[in-house]
Design an enzyme around this catalytic site. Structure first.
Site, PDB file in Angstrom:
ATOM      1  N   SER A 184       0.846  -1.193   0.000  1.00 57.18           N
ATOM      2  CA  SER A 184       0.000   0.000   0.000  1.00 57.18           C
ATOM      3  C   SER A 184       0.876   1.236   0.000  1.00 57.18           C
ATOM      4  CB  SER A 184      -0.900   0.010   1.236  1.00 57.18           C
ATOM      5  OG  SER A 184      -1.534   1.265   1.403  1.00 57.18           O
ATOM      6  N   TYR A 197      -2.082  -0.409  10.399  1.00 53.85           N
ATOM      7  CA  TYR A 197      -2.190  -0.871   9.016  1.00 53.85           C
ATOM      8  C   TYR A 197      -0.978  -0.440   8.201  1.00 53.85           C
ATOM      9  CZ  TYR A 197      -4.163  -1.272   4.269  1.00 53.85           C
ATOM     10  OH  TYR A 197      -4.376  -1.580   2.945  1.00 53.85           O
TER      11      TYR A 197
END
Length: 293
Positions: A184, A197
């Protein structure tokens, strides 16, 4: 009005909505696009077998469909509650003329990860490609409010599982095999509201590069796709409805990616025809952003 660079793709504002976690794709409006009607298969993965975690929806579903279009049989891992999405993915894979094995379970459990690999090998005849894609995400803006339980859940789902699955898969991967991890942009530039995250995504990027160094001598390539915002159930299941309405608006293209726009990068990394000299890479797909960190 659609953004001038992407007139055919859904563009914010979207309807205000919030899905119950983990998020069922069929409940998302507009529906994420995964069929990639303009994508033409070229037999890049003929008779290969791929195992995709989080393959029931979002990016994983789009990857399953394109892998099948390229000639691969596919096993998908998903949480049992996501069974309706998994059935839709299976139908889409079978429409491409390939087999789809459904493997419900929790990737944070090492024994399940081992059994998922073993069942794939036994029922589909081998394993050539592992796509580590399943993820847990929940915004928390203050470290004081981020509890230990969420921290551990995020790490067990997002990075421990990648290790469990890779360890189980590597003995089955022959030269020419591939592991593709989902990273990501948050793992490259951080995210104040996604401390846990983003930390796991940074770990995934380092895991990718390190495992690539381990496996290069065996002829197995390891790469990572690191997208920006993508229209999948992951985000609307943990954002406020008004945030979801404007999801992806801040990109230069003015919208989030659709899963069908991300999936070809996974085909590229999975296919030795395309990327035989590529391993240890983190490819960012950011809708016009040109600085990753």
């Amino acid at each position: 009005m659609a953004h001038p660079t992407s007139p055919e793709k859904p563009t914010p504002p979207f309807p205000e909505q919030q899905l119950e976690r983990p998020g069922i794709e069929s409940e998302l409006e507009p529906r994420p696009r995964y069929r990639a009607p303009a994508y033409r298969g070229a037999d890049k993965l003929v008779d290969k077998v791929a195992l995709i975690t989080g393959g029931d929806s979002g990016i994983g579903r789009a990857v399953a469909v394109l892998f099948a279009r390229e000639g691969a049989d596919v096993a998908i891992v998903y949480l049992p509650v996501e069974g309706s999405d998994a059935e839709e993915t299976r139908r889409a894979v079978e429409e491409e003329g390939r087999r789809c094995l459904l493997l419900p379970g929790d990737v944070s459990v090492p024994a399940f990860c081992r059994s998922a690999v073993e069942r794939t090998v036994r029922e589909l005849g081998g394993l050539d490609i592992l796509v580590n894609n399943a993820a847990f995400q929940n915004h928390v803006d203050r470290i004081e409010e981020l509890d230990e339980e969420q921290w551990e859940t995020t790490f067990r789902t997002n990075i421990f599982a990648y290790f469990y699955l890779a360890k189980a898969a590597v003995p089955h991967l022959r030269p020419g095999g591939a592991i593709v991890n989902s990273g990501s942009i948050t793992g490259l530039k951080g995210s104040g509201g996604l401390l846990d995250y983003a930390a796991t995504k940074g770990a995934i990027h380092a895991f990718t590069k390190s495992l690539a160094q381990q496996l290069v001598g065996r002829g197995v390539r390891v790469n990572c796709v690191a997208p920006g915002p993508v229209w999948t159930p992951l985000n609307p299941s943990e954002r406020e409805p008004e945030e979801t309405a404007h999801f992806g608006e801040g990109t230069p293209m003015g919208r989030p990616a659709q899963p069908e726009e991300i999936a070809p990068a996974y085909v590229y990394f999975a296919s030795p025809v395309d990327s035989s000299y590529v391993t240890g890479e983190v490819l960012t797909l950011l809708g016009g952003e040109t600085r990753a960190g």
